[in-house]
Design a protein around this motif. Structure first.
Motif, mmCIF file in Angstrom:
data_model
loop_
_atom_site.group_PDB
_atom_site.id
_atom_site.type_symbol
_atom_site.label_atom_id
_atom_site.label_comp_id
_atom_site.label_asym_id
_atom_site.label_seq_id
_atom_site.Cartn_x
_atom_site.Cartn_y
_atom_site.Cartn_z
ATOM 1 N N GLU A 173 0.839 -1.208 0.000
ATOM 2 C CA GLU A 173 0.000 0.000 0.000
ATOM 3 C C GLU A 173 0.870 1.253 0.000
ATOM 4 O O GLU A 173 0.577 2.225 -0.696
ATOM 5 N N LEU A 219 0.813 4.143 -2.826
ATOM 6 C CA LEU A 219 0.622 5.557 -2.509
ATOM 7 C C LEU A 219 1.793 6.404 -3.008
ATOM 8 O O LEU A 219 1.589 7.513 -3.501
ATOM 9 N N GLU A 237 -4.069 14.322 -5.240
ATOM 10 C CA GLU A 237 -4.588 12.961 -5.212
ATOM 11 C C GLU A 237 -3.822 12.114 -4.188
ATOM 12 O O GLU A 237 -4.413 11.309 -3.460
ATOM 13 N N ARG A 260 -5.077 12.955 -0.703
ATOM 14 C CA ARG A 260 -6.391 12.338 -0.471
ATOM 15 C C ARG A 260 -6.256 10.831 -0.237
ATOM 16 O O ARG A 260 -6.864 10.280 0.681
ATOM 17 N N ALA A 261 -5.435 10.193 -1.045
ATOM 18 C CA ALA A 261 -5.265 8.743 -0.935
ATOM 19 C C ALA A 261 -4.607 8.356 0.390
ATOM 20 O O ALA A 261 -5.014 7.383 1.037
ATOM 21 N N THR A 275 -4.673 10.130 3.159
ATOM 22 C CA THR A 275 -5.658 10.410 4.206
ATOM 23 C C THR A 275 -6.648 9.260 4.330
ATOM 24 O O THR A 275 -6.960 8.806 5.439
ATOM 25 N N GLU A 276 -7.128 8.754 3.196
ATOM 26 C CA GLU A 276 -8.039 7.605 3.219
ATOM 27 C C GLU A 276 -7.357 6.374 3.810
ATOM 28 O O GLU A 276 -7.975 5.626 4.571
ATOM 29 N N ALA A 277 -6.084 6.176 3.475
ATOM 30 C CA ALA A 277 -5.344 5.037 4.024
ATOM 31 C C ALA A 277 -5.205 5.152 5.538
ATOM 32 O O ALA A 277 -5.381 4.167 6.269
ATOM 33 N N MET A 293 -7.212 6.746 7.566
ATOM 34 C CA MET A 293 -8.527 6.510 8.172
ATOM 35 C C MET A 293 -8.828 5.012 8.233
ATOM 36 O O MET A 293 -9.341 4.521 9.241
ATOM 37 N N ALA A 294 -8.487 4.295 7.173
ATOM 38 C CA ALA A 294 -8.706 2.848 7.156
ATOM 39 C C ALA A 294 -7.836 2.158 8.212
ATOM 40 O O ALA A 294 -8.291 1.229 8.890
ATOM 41 N N ASP A 348 -9.325 2.661 11.688
ATOM 42 C CA ASP A 348 -10.448 1.743 11.915
ATOM 43 C C ASP A 348 -9.947 0.327 12.181
ATOM 44 O O ASP A 348 -10.447 -0.361 13.078
#
Length: 83
Positions: free
Chosen positions: A8, A12, A20, A23-24, A26-28, A30-31, A34
């Protein structure tokens, strides 16, 4: 797990557009947050069970190899989550 995270990270790093990429990543993050919560839950349940049994941070610390201060933090977190 390490291989998946490394893959990953490589994905990235290959994103050329800076916006981009942000954003990517940041999403990683957040995942990952979780996922870490899900992984931590069994430990909190176990800490709560050990503490209910022993009623002693020191006893739990010795049994788990954690510091007494860390056990206290985890017991508080477990209580906050209702364990």
């Amino acid at each position: 797990m390490e291989a998946a995270i490394a893959a990953e990270a490589a994905r990235l790093a290959a994103i050329e557009d800076p916006a981009e990429a942000v954003r990517a990543v940041t999403e990683a993050f957040m995942a990952l947050d979780d996922a870490l919560e899900a992984v931590a839950e069994p430990r909190l349940r176990a800490i709560a069970q050990l503490y209910r049994t022993s009623r002693s941070y020191q006893t739990v610390a010795i049994a788990t190899g954690l510091s007494k201060a860390r056990v206290a933090q985890l017991v508080r977190a477990a209580k906050q989550q209702g364990f």
